[in-house]
Design a protein around this motif. Structure first.
Motif, short mmCIF file in Angstrom:
data_model
loop_
_atom_site.label_atom_id
_atom_site.label_comp_id
_atom_site.label_asym_id
_atom_site.label_seq_id
_atom_site.Cartn_x
_atom_site.Cartn_y
_atom_site.Cartn_z
N TRP A 331 0.80 -1.47 -0.09
CA TRP A 331 -0.33 0.35 0.37
C TRP A 331 0.73 1.59 0.12
CZ3 TRP A 331 -4.75 -1.02 3.95
CH2 TRP A 331 -5.46 -1.86 3.32
N GLY A 332 2.07 1.39 0.29
CA GLY A 332 2.64 2.34 0.49
C GLY A 332 4.16 1.96 -0.64
N GLY A 333 3.64 1.84 -1.92
CA GLY A 333 4.59 1.63 -2.91
C GLY A 333 5.33 0.97 -2.67
N ARG A 334 6.49 0.62 -3.77
CA ARG A 334 7.30 -0.19 -3.97
C ARG A 334 8.65 0.34 -3.88
NH1 ARG A 334 10.07 -4.17 -7.64
NH2 ARG A 334 9.01 -3.51 -9.06
N PHE A 335 9.92 -0.34 -3.54
CA PHE A 335 10.86 0.15 -4.08
C PHE A 335 12.08 -0.67 -4.41
CE2 PHE A 335 8.98 2.27 -1.09
CZ PHE A 335 8.63 3.58 -0.77
N ALA A 336 13.46 -0.18 -5.04
CA ALA A 336 14.29 -1.01 -5.58
C ALA A 336 16.06 -0.34 -4.72
CB ALA A 336 14.48 -0.47 -7.03
N THR A 337 17.03 -1.26 -4.44
CA THR A 337 17.66 -0.97 -3.51
C THR A 337 18.55 0.61 -4.64
OG1 THR A 337 19.08 -2.56 -5.09
CG2 THR A 337 17.64 -2.97 -2.38
N ASN A 338 19.45 0.81 -3.41
CA ASN A 338 20.71 1.61 -3.70
C ASN A 338 21.39 2.10 -2.68
OD1 ASN A 338 19.00 3.49 -2.10
ND2 ASN A 338 19.15 4.89 -3.24
N ALA A 339 22.55 2.77 -3.17
CA ALA A 339 23.39 2.77 -2.25
C ALA A 339 22.80 3.36 -0.86
CB ALA A 339 24.18 4.29 -3.16
N SER A 340 22.18 3.99 -0.74
CA SER A 340 21.80 4.80 0.98
C SER A 340 20.57 3.53 1.09
CB SER A 340 20.78 6.44 0.92
OG SER A 340 22.32 6.86 0.66
N GLY A 341 20.05 2.84 0.63
CA GLY A 341 19.04 1.56 1.31
C GLY A 341 17.93 1.69 0.48
N TRP A 342 16.86 2.48 0.08
CA TRP A 342 16.14 2.03 -1.56
C TRP A 342 15.52 3.45 -2.08
CZ3 TRP A 342 16.33 0.56 3.60
CH2 TRP A 342 16.08 -1.24 3.89
N ILE A 343 14.88 3.35 -3.67
CA ILE A 343 14.43 4.33 -3.75
C ILE A 343 13.33 4.01 -4.91
CG2 ILE A 343 15.88 3.78 -5.89
CD1 ILE A 343 15.22 7.14 -4.98
N ASP A 344 12.31 5.23 -4.74
CA ASP A 344 11.36 4.59 -5.59
C ASP A 344 11.44 3.88 -6.91
OD1 ASP A 344 11.80 7.31 -5.62
OD2 ASP A 344 9.79 7.87 -6.56
N THR A 345 10.43 3.36 -7.72
CA THR A 345 10.70 2.30 -8.46
C THR A 345 9.78 2.38 -9.80
OG1 THR A 345 11.81 0.37 -9.34
CG2 THR A 345 10.78 0.26 -7.63
N THR A 346 9.11 1.72 -10.18
CA THR A 346 8.44 1.17 -11.44
C THR A 346 8.16 0.20 -11.25
OG1 THR A 346 9.50 0.62 -13.20
CG2 THR A 346 9.49 3.31 -12.83
N ASP A 347 6.46 0.17 -11.36
CA ASP A 347 5.86 -1.45 -11.81
C ASP A 347 5.09 -1.13 -13.39
OD1 ASP A 347 6.25 -2.36 -9.33
OD2 ASP A 347 4.28 -2.55 -8.53
N VAL A 348 4.59 -2.12 -14.22
CA VAL A 348 4.84 -1.99 -15.21
C VAL A 348 3.02 -1.73 -15.33
CG1 VAL A 348 3.66 -3.61 -17.63
CG2 VAL A 348 6.08 -3.88 -16.55
N ASN A 349 2.27 -0.72 -15.69
CA ASN A 349 1.29 -0.52 -16.08
C ASN A 349 -0.12 -1.22 -17.29
OD1 ASN A 349 -1.25 1.36 -15.96
ND2 ASN A 349 -0.93 2.88 -15.31
N PRO A 350 -0.68 -1.92 -16.85
CA PRO A 350 -1.09 -2.69 -17.42
C PRO A 350 -2.20 -2.23 -18.05
CG PRO A 350 -2.40 -3.30 -15.05
CD PRO A 350 -0.84 -2.35 -14.89
N THR A 351 -2.22 -0.38 -18.12
CA THR A 351 -3.23 0.18 -18.83
C THR A 351 -2.57 0.43 -20.07
OG1 THR A 351 -4.61 0.57 -17.66
CG2 THR A 351 -4.94 2.16 -19.13
N THR A 352 -0.67 1.12 -19.73
CA THR A 352 -0.27 1.61 -20.40
C THR A 352 0.68 0.13 -21.48
OG1 THR A 352 1.49 2.33 -19.20
CG2 THR A 352 -0.79 3.40 -20.01
N GLY A 353 1.01 -0.61 -20.53
CA GLY A 353 2.35 -1.48 -21.09
C GLY A 353 3.65 -1.42 -20.41
N ALA A 354 3.35 -0.14 -20.38
CA ALA A 354 4.77 0.76 -19.54
C ALA A 354 5.22 0.93 -18.03
CB ALA A 354 4.56 2.89 -20.15
#
Length: 489
Positions: A331-354
């Motif tokens: 519910w709070g979104g999804r993140f990818a790892t980075n040097a400091s911990g985590w940064i917000d990242t992407t999911d594939v939007n099924p409406t746009t495919g992007a």
């Protein structure tokens, strides 16, 4: 001593209110099959309109946390001035928060009928502290708020301690600097700093002052940061550009009026929406309340809760397990790892495919709004039977499984509902959270039991995330999830 980043290892000793038994006999977290250990959190905020709305939602979910502090900070957008050289800028004052707690006190008896663990108003008032508010990035002063954060950071409770930054991080920075000044010449300083860096997790919404990059990261390089730089906008002022059309109904005026604004008690009467005609004293620059402004938004459309993701990702009562690892998503979104911990990242939007940086948040909008709507009903329902409550889902085989390539797994889901509502089942693969690069073919995805075969191209160590949704037919319809993580052997 290493303190793992998981809500399940948070402090065992909840405050006296967090352990109280509600009249229905079970806490919401216990109903959902989650850990009974609540995340220890400190909220810091700067008093913007969206902070006010986030704080209202937070109060309705306050039973899910071991709240350690509510601290007022400044930001580049809001500061009080020092009465001499710095003039106030968009300053909304500090009394609104006390007023909201007073209104929470009026609905507190009803909330306790529906779930255990709601903190008493007296407890919340005792946790409210004023921090560094004079100017943006001001961290020279030792304040009541900074000293409070320092005390909690230095206590002997195990980690993690989640410090949420809804505004600037200057009060948190002052607390860390005070610790550094006190102990940096002590021979045990490296151990003290290491222990704190393993304990504290900062959730940063945007960079609302300069103290994260100017002080915290250079001086506390191992301290973990969950950094939400853009994903939060999908639950903020510009949501119409981010939220898929299919989910926007839950943010539009008819839904807001029916579920929150009309007939839901004194606290939600303070909940702010677009063009609602209610000015915010001190913040004249924010004209979104004016009926003649922002005409692309309807009167009483959702305005903003840009800071709510910082606590929604810890709401593990829903079964999504997002606090175990920010890369899982919830519910709070999804993140990818980075040097400091985590940064917000992407999911594939099924409406746009992007790949869509907003979609990790917006995919859940309808669900989290329905859940909030149920809690809004709790606040005005003196009987447990007069409101809806979440169903409970479970998976017979467990939530952490291993399987070989070519192996067929069958998963048996089960649901129950405290209100006796009818339940429906849905299984789906959260491919964005997988480390496996492909997809699996689920049979029986719309039933309680599903099966799939681990694909031939899966590699040892790959993970596959399967989500079971159990939905009731109450009003509003509520869900409970289970996340099964299958690791390829």
């Amino acid at each position: 001593m290493t303190l793992p980043l998981t809500a399940a290892t948070a402090a065992q000793a909840a405050n006296e209110d967090g352990n109280s038994q509600g009249q229905n006999g079970n806490s919401q977290g216990q109903n959902q099959g989650s850990s009974t250990t609540k995340p220890r959190i400190i909220v810091s905020q700067d008093g913007e309109v969206d902070d006010m709305d986030s704080f209202i939602r937070f109060l309705y979910y306050s039973n899910e946390f071991d709240i350690q502090g509510i601290v007022y900070s400044s930001s580049r957008y809001h500061y009080a001035g020092d009465g001499v050289n710095v003039q106030p800028f968009r300053w909304t004052g500090t009394e609104w928060l006390n007023h909201y707690i007073d209104l929470y006190e009026q609905i507190y008896p009803n909330l306790r009928k529906h779930a255990d663990g709601y903190p008493s108003p007296e407890k919340l008032r005792s946790l409210y502290k004023i921090g560094n508010i004079d100017n943006v990035s001001e961290m020279d002063k030792v304040t009541e708020g900074s000293e409070w954060i320092k005390k909690v950071v230095l206590d002997n409770q195990p980690g993690p301690l989640y410090i949420q930054s809804w505004g600037g991080l200057n009060t948190t920075a002052r607390a860390l600097k005070s610790i550094q000044e006190q102990y940096q010449n002590d021979p045990k300083w490296p151990d003290i700093q290491r222990k704190i860096s393993q304990k504290v997790v900062i959730y940063n919404i945007l960079d609302q002052d300069s103290t994260l990059n100017g002080y915290i990261k250079p001086n506390w390089p191992d301290l973990k940061i969950v950094d939400n730089q853009s994903q939060f906008w999908s639950f903020a002022y510009l949501w119409t550009r981010q939220v898929p059309a299919a989910n926007q109904y839950a943010l539009k005026a008819p839904y807001m009026e029916q579920n929150f604004l009309n007939g839901h008690g004194p606290l939600l009467e303070q909940y702010r929406t677009y063009r609602d005609g209610k000015p915010t004293p001190g913040d004249d620059q924010n004209n979104r309340w004016r009926p003649d402004q922002n005409l692309t938004y309807g009167v009483h459309d959702f305005i903003s809760e840009g800071d709510s993701p910082s606590f929604m990702y810890l709401l593990d009562f829903n079964g999504l397990r997002s606090s175990e690892n920010p890369t899982y998503g919830g519910w709070g979104g999804r993140f990818a790892t980075n040097a400091s911990g985590w940064i917000d990242t992407t999911d594939v939007n099924p409406t746009t495919g992007a790949n869509d940086r907003a979609y990790p948040q917006t995919r859940w909008v309808a669900d989290l709004q329905n859940d909030f709507a149920a809690r809004a009903d709790w606040g005005v329902s003196s009987k447990y039977s007069d409101a809806n409550h979440n169903p409970t889902a479970s998976v017979r085989e467990g939530l952490n499984l291993q399987a070989k390539v070519g192996q067929t797994l069958t998963l048996h889901g089960r649901g129950s509902d405290p209100d006796g509502n009818k339940l429906t089942y849905r299984w789906w693969e959260y491919t964005d959270a997988d480390t496996y690069a492909g997809t699996v073919a689920l049979s029986g995805a719309d039933t309680a039991t599903t099966s799939f075969t681990v694909p031939a191209d899966a590699k040892p160590g790959d993970t596959i995330h399967l989500i079971l949704e159990v939905t009731d037919n109450g009003i509003p319809a509520l869900k409970h999830y289970q996340r099964v993580i299958v690791t390829v052997k």
